[in-house]
Design a protein around this motif. Sequence first.
Motif, PDB file in Angstrom:
ATOM      1  N   ARG A  11       0.837  -1.208   0.000  1.00 30.69           N
ATOM      2  CA  ARG A  11       0.000   0.000   0.000  1.00 30.69           C
ATOM      3  C   ARG A  11       0.867   1.252   0.000  1.00 30.69           C
ATOM      4  O   ARG A  11       0.542   2.251  -0.660  1.00 30.69           O
ATOM      5  CB  ARG A  11      -0.939  -0.006   1.213  1.00 30.69           C
ATOM      6  CG  ARG A  11      -2.082  -1.010   1.083  1.00 30.69           C
ATOM      7  CD  ARG A  11      -3.131  -0.787   2.151  1.00 30.69           C
ATOM      8  NE  ARG A  11      -2.626  -1.118   3.486  1.00 30.69           N
ATOM      9  CZ  ARG A  11      -2.659  -2.320   4.018  1.00 30.69           C
ATOM     10  NH1 ARG A  11      -3.156  -3.349   3.325  1.00 30.69           N
ATOM     11  NH2 ARG A  11      -2.201  -2.530   5.238  1.00 30.69           N
ATOM     12  N   GLN A  13       3.848   1.486  -1.326  1.00 27.94           N
ATOM     13  CA  GLN A  13       4.391   1.612  -2.673  1.00 27.94           C
ATOM     14  C   GLN A  13       3.355   2.157  -3.648  1.00 27.94           C
ATOM     15  O   GLN A  13       3.666   2.987  -4.507  1.00 27.94           O
ATOM     16  CB  GLN A  13       4.904   0.255  -3.158  1.00 27.94           C
ATOM     17  CG  GLN A  13       6.149  -0.229  -2.444  1.00 27.94           C
ATOM     18  CD  GLN A  13       6.581  -1.618  -2.888  1.00 27.94           C
ATOM     19  OE1 GLN A  13       5.851  -2.301  -3.612  1.00 27.94           O
ATOM     20  NE2 GLN A  13       7.760  -2.035  -2.465  1.00 27.94           N
ATOM     21  N   GLU A  14       2.099   1.715  -3.508  1.00 28.99           N
ATOM     22  CA  GLU A  14       1.034   2.195  -4.393  1.00 28.99           C
ATOM     23  C   GLU A  14       0.808   3.689  -4.227  1.00 28.99           C
ATOM     24  O   GLU A  14       0.611   4.411  -5.213  1.00 28.99           O
ATOM     25  CB  GLU A  14      -0.259   1.416  -4.102  1.00 28.99           C
ATOM     26  CG  GLU A  14      -0.192  -0.048  -4.545  1.00 28.99           C
ATOM     27  CD  GLU A  14      -1.360  -0.860  -4.008  1.00 28.99           C
ATOM     28  OE1 GLU A  14      -2.202  -0.273  -3.282  1.00 28.99           O
ATOM     29  OE2 GLU A  14      -1.430  -2.076  -4.301  1.00 28.99           O
ATOM     30  N   VAL A  15       0.834   4.162  -2.988  1.00 23.52           N
ATOM     31  CA  VAL A  15       0.668   5.597  -2.736  1.00 23.52           C
ATOM     32  C   VAL A  15       1.824   6.387  -3.352  1.00 23.52           C
ATOM     33  O   VAL A  15       1.626   7.447  -3.961  1.00 23.52           O
ATOM     34  CB  VAL A  15       0.589   5.869  -1.213  1.00 23.52           C
ATOM     35  CG1 VAL A  15       0.647   7.372  -0.929  1.00 23.52           C
ATOM     36  CG2 VAL A  15      -0.684   5.277  -0.632  1.00 23.52           C
ATOM     37  N   VAL A  17       3.814   5.458  -5.919  1.00 25.32           N
ATOM     38  CA  VAL A  17       3.722   5.411  -7.380  1.00 25.32           C
ATOM     39  C   VAL A  17       2.676   6.405  -7.875  1.00 25.32           C
ATOM     40  O   VAL A  17       2.883   7.108  -8.871  1.00 25.32           O
ATOM     41  CB  VAL A  17       3.390   3.983  -7.854  1.00 25.32           C
ATOM     42  CG1 VAL A  17       3.040   3.985  -9.338  1.00 25.32           C
ATOM     43  CG2 VAL A  17       4.563   3.045  -7.592  1.00 25.32           C
ATOM     44  N   GLU A  18       1.551   6.483  -7.188  1.00 25.34           N
ATOM     45  CA  GLU A  18       0.492   7.410  -7.590  1.00 25.34           C
ATOM     46  C   GLU A  18       0.948   8.864  -7.493  1.00 25.34           C
ATOM     47  O   GLU A  18       0.640   9.685  -8.355  1.00 25.34           O
ATOM     48  CB  GLU A  18      -0.733   7.180  -6.697  1.00 25.34           C
ATOM     49  CG  GLU A  18      -1.936   8.032  -7.049  1.00 25.34           C
ATOM     50  CD  GLU A  18      -2.521   7.706  -8.413  1.00 25.34           C
ATOM     51  OE1 GLU A  18      -3.146   8.594  -9.023  1.00 25.34           O
ATOM     52  OE2 GLU A  18      -2.342   6.559  -8.874  1.00 25.34           O
ATOM     53  N   SER A  19       1.717   9.180  -6.447  1.00 26.37           N
ATOM     54  CA  SER A  19       2.164  10.565  -6.256  1.00 26.37           C
ATOM     55  C   SER A  19       3.265  10.982  -7.222  1.00 26.37           C
ATOM     56  O   SER A  19       3.456  12.172  -7.483  1.00 26.37           O
ATOM     57  CB  SER A  19       2.650  10.755  -4.813  1.00 26.37           C
ATOM     58  OG  SER A  19       3.806   9.979  -4.559  1.00 26.37           O
ATOM     59  N   LYS A  21       3.748   9.420 -10.435  1.00 30.16           N
ATOM     60  CA  LYS A  21       3.542   8.859 -11.776  1.00 30.16           C
ATOM     61  C   LYS A  21       3.677   9.890 -12.892  1.00 30.16           C
ATOM     62  O   LYS A  21       3.991   9.549 -14.033  1.00 30.16           O
ATOM     63  CB  LYS A  21       2.178   8.173 -11.847  1.00 30.16           C
ATOM     64  CG  LYS A  21       0.990   9.115 -11.738  1.00 30.16           C
ATOM     65  CD  LYS A  21      -0.315   8.339 -11.850  1.00 30.16           C
ATOM     66  CE  LYS A  21      -1.520   9.285 -11.789  1.00 30.16           C
ATOM     67  NZ  LYS A  21      -2.801   8.536 -11.888  1.00 30.16           N
ATOM     68  N   ASP A  22       3.446  11.159 -12.598  1.00 32.31           N
ATOM     69  CA  ASP A  22       3.522  12.194 -13.629  1.00 32.31           C
ATOM     70  C   ASP A  22       4.878  12.894 -13.676  1.00 32.31           C
ATOM     71  O   ASP A  22       5.057  13.855 -14.430  1.00 32.31           O
ATOM     72  CB  ASP A  22       2.422  13.244 -13.404  1.00 32.31           C
ATOM     73  CG  ASP A  22       1.022  12.653 -13.540  1.00 32.31           C
ATOM     74  OD1 ASP A  22       0.855  11.758 -14.393  1.00 32.31           O
ATOM     75  OD2 ASP A  22       0.119  13.084 -12.800  1.00 32.31           O
TER      76      ASP A  22
END
Length: 339
Positions: A11, A13-15, A17-19, A21-22
Motif C-alpha cells: 500500500r 508503494q502504491e501511494v 507510485v500514484e504521487s 507517476k507524472d
Amino acid sequence: MTHDVTGIIQRRQEVLVESLKDCSPVMLFEKIFDDNVMSLIVENSMKYAGQHNRHSFETDKPELRTFLAILCFTGYHELPSERAYWSLNEDLSVPLIANCTSRNRFSDIKRNLNFVDNSLAEGSNDKMFKMRPLCDLIQKNSCQWGVFHENLSIDESMIKYFGRHPAKQYIMGKAVRFGYRSWAATSSDGYCYTFDIYCGKSTEVSIDPLGSRVVKSLLAKMPIVPKEHVVYFDNFFTNYQLLHDLRLLGYRATGTIRENRTKICPVTDVKTMRKKPRVDYDYRFDTKNEIIIVRWKDKNVVTMGSNFDAVKGGVVYKNKKWMYIYQDCLSIITEAWVE
C-alpha cells in the motif's frame, strides 16, 4: 504477520507510485537534489571563492543545474579529456555541451565547487567533513517517502578515486581497488536509503565489531518500523551477537556467517560437509534466543544465520547433467537465494 507486513508495504508503494507517476526523470532527480541541496552548494561555493580572493565569482541554481547535467552527461559519454567536449574538431565536438556553457565557465564553477564552510573545519576530526552536509541532505531526501521496501540489504561498495585523501582505501581483490569505501542500506532492487563513507578506525570505544556497528548505525538513520522489514547482509557483517541484538530491536535478519562467528555452534564441520551431496544441510536452533545456524552444501559449503527463519521449504537446482532437481531444505536458504 508476514502477510500483514507485505500488505502495508504494498500500500505504501502504491501511494508513492500514484504521487510520482507524472514526474519526468529530471523531476525525480530534483526530488533528491532539491532546492535545499542547490542552495547549500551555491552558498558554500561562493563563500569558498571569496575565502580564496576570487570575489568576482558568482553563480546561481539554474547555472548549477546546468553544471550537474554536464557532469551526468560526461559520465556516460566519455572523451579523452575534459577540454575535448568544447573541441572544434568534428570527431570530438559536443554541441549539446558547448551550447550550454563555455569551457572556461565550466572550469571556473568546478574550481570553486564546495559543500561546506571551511572556516568550521578547525577542531573537526571528520575526514569527510567537506562532504558531510551534502551527504546528510541527500540521505534525508532519499528517505522522504519512508521505507517502502520490505527486504533491505546492507553491503559495502567502492567509489573509484585515485587522488590523495585520508579516507581513501586500497582493498586487494576488489574490482575497484582504490577509492572510498562506502557502506549502504538499500532495497532488494537497489534503491539506496542511507549510506556512510568509511573513514578508518573509530576513536569511540565499542564492544561491537565493525560490521555490527555499521549495520546498527545505518538502520538507526532510517525512518523505519523494525517489524516491517527483513535485513540481509553477508559474512563481513554477520555474527551471532548481531542477530541477537537485531532481534531485540525488532528486526528480522539473515546473513551468511563465518565459521568463527557462530558462537561455537555444533553444526557439522566444513570438512565433513564438503563430502556431502549437494543441498544437504545441518542446522542447530537456539531455543532461548531463537537464532538458527544452518550449514548447507552448494557448490561450496555455506553457513547462514537467521533470527526469524526456521521453516522447511524447497529449492530447485541443476545437477551435473543439467537436470532440474527439487530438494527439501530450510526456507532460510530459499529466501536468501532469492534475495
